[in-house]
Design an enzyme around this catalytic site. Structure first.
Site, PDB file in Angstrom:
ATOM      1  CG  ASP A 125      14.230   9.209 -23.756  1.00  0.00           C
ATOM      2  OD1 ASP A 125      14.885   8.918 -22.805  1.00  0.00           O
ATOM      3  OD2 ASP A 125      14.315   8.491 -24.976  1.00  0.00           O
ATOM      4  CG  ASP A 184      11.568   2.867 -19.435  1.00  0.00           C
ATOM      5  OD1 ASP A 184      12.505   3.266 -19.138  1.00  0.00           O
ATOM      6  OD2 ASP A 184      11.418   2.135 -20.452  1.00  0.00           O
ATOM      7  CD  GLU A 218      17.350   4.020 -22.531  1.00  0.00           C
ATOM      8  OE1 GLU A 218      17.853   2.922 -22.359  1.00  0.00           O
ATOM      9  OE2 GLU A 218      16.165   4.067 -22.573  1.00  0.00           O
TER      10      GLU A 218
END
Ligand code: ZN
Length: 447
Positions: A125, A184, A218
């Site tokens: 995610d 990320d 996360e």
């Protein structure tokens, strides 16, 4: 009685504040001072770096933003679009995996018998701060150290983002300024896939059994929930979710949060003398008792903080929500004590108000576990040394799912991805560092 108590509390409070240190005397962490070595960039003969980058560019184009307001697991169905893509890519390599009903993707690559199974974890995610839909990644080849124009409104240069100066001569992947990039943690996903690709195509290399885990949610703090550690099977593991490729991160914050509820006395303001207790004013007074210098905007390195996340109220009722952070558990205990004293101080001063304070722990510094079980750190350290890369280690000013895994019995440091400026439009990927991380992960897995 109340007066005396109040004075004692205030005095105590003053003494605590005067002696409060919070790690500021600790040695300041230095920024790593190195520049990227162009000789190790961009291609290692054997690892297919172009395919790795291609996978990364494919992954970031899939919108996988998690949703903190959703009660479902995973929080957003669209996160699974990437999990399915990763599973497809793994199966193309002959690595079997499964996505369970909680959206966790587990996969395993056999290795030498008798060696510890090593886990690798990354998340699918992206952050909530800015959209991750319609990401249009752009490659800036051979970065010259100047200003990168993202679009008409936004550009970035080493002046605002000093880390950019370390990538001169490197290829960078940037955004078009309207979304985040998703380095990320899609850089982590792509690094893990590339390492698997390499091991599968080089059966002559002896390596540990590898246990892969790709998690949703996360970014909303639920990535480690519902993870079946038995199914994952790792003896120790790494989250591939950091930035700089030299960093082996073994230290997170200890985290707690505090909620203060204040019930005041609401009366007509024209008739308030001696009667009104304004809950909102008390909330402001409470916050004023929390020292200015240990707020996030004044702290760095190993310095902890108290952060007022939310305040709301009226005359009748008010509430404050804080997060408390410190790498040092004892110092976090002092911060909690300070909150208790602040509450006692207000109670003594305003006996007609009802003030309640609740403090709860969130996560703990994984260093405590990693110090006792150093295998994961030592294995990574040996890999860096074998590759001739000087490793660094900085305390993370946040938490990782690895911290949770560590306390559940799977020691789990965090390693880099080569992506920087997380959670915003200025996010970028250093292709050189990304490639380096693939080599590092392969080296860690070697027997
Ligand atoms: Zn992340």
């Amino acid at each position: 009685m109340q007066d005396a108590q109040g004075r004692k509390t205030l005095l105590l409070h003053g003494a605590i504040l005067a002696n409060f240190d919070l790690g500021s005397r600790n040695r300041k962490e230095k920024e790593p001072s190195f520049s990227f070595d162009a000789t190790i960039h961009p291609k290692t003969k054997e690892i297919d770096m172009d395919k790795a980058l291609e996978r990364f560019l494919k992954y970031v184009r899939i919108d996988t933003q998690s949703d903190e307001n959703s009660p479902t697991i995973p929080s957003a169905e669209k996160e699974l679009n990437l999990s399915r893509e990763i599973l497809k890519d793994l199966e193309e390599l002959g690595i079997h995996g499964e996505i369970d009903r909680f959206g966790r993707l587990y996969a395993h690559l056999d290795g030498e018998e008798g060696l510890d199974p090593i886990g690798l974890n990354s998340h699918v995610d992206t952050a909530l701060e800015i959209s991750g839909a319609n990401v249009k990644p752009r490659i800036v080849p051979n970065y010259d150290g100047g200003t990168i124009v993202l679009n008409e409104a936004y550009s970035m240069s080493p002046k605002e983002f000093p880390s950019l100066a370390r990538h001169i001569g490197d290829d960078l992947v940037v955004t078009d300024g309207t979304t985040l990039l998703g380095g990320d943690d899609k850089a982590g996903d792509a690094i893990i896939l590339a390492a698997m690709d390499y091991l599968v195509h080089h059966p002559e290399i002896k390596h540990h059994p590898v246990c892969l885990l790709f998690t949703p949610d996360e970014e909303i703090g639920r990535g480690s929930e519902k993870v079946d550690l038995k199914k994952w099977g790792a003896k120790y593991a790494y989250t591939v979710d950091g930035s700089c490729y030299t960093d082996i991160e073994v230290e997170t914050f200890n985290a707690a949060h505090a909620d203060i509820l204040i019930q005041g006395v609401s009366v007509h303001p024209g008739d308030a003398k001696g009667k009104m207790v304004n809950a909102s004013s008390l909330a402001c007074e409470f916050d004023a008792l929390v020292p200015e210098r240990i707020r996030p905007q004044y702290t760095e390195g190993r310095e902890g903080f108290n952060h007022l996340v939310e305040i709301s109220g009226n005359v009748d009722k008010a509430s404050l929500h804080y997060i408390l952070r410190n790498h040092d558990l004892e110092k976090l205990a002092e911060q909690k004590e300070m909150f208790r004293l602040a509450a006692e101080t207000l109670k003594a001063k305003y006996p007609k108000a009802v003030i309640s304070l609740s403090i709860k722990d969130d996560y703990r510094n994984m260093k405590e576990i990693l110090d006792r079980h150093p295998e994961a750190f030592l294995k990574a350290k040996a890999a860096y040394e074998k590759l001739g890369i000087a490793w660094t280690s900085h305390p993370i000013r946040g938490g990782t799912d690895g911290a949770t895994f560590s306390f559940l019995g799977v020691p789990c440091p965090n390693i880099g991805t080569g992506a920087y400026n997380y959670h915003g439009r200025y996010e970028y990927l250093s292709v050189g560092e990304f490639n380096k991380m693939i080599q590092i992960v392969v080296e860690i897995l070697k027997a």
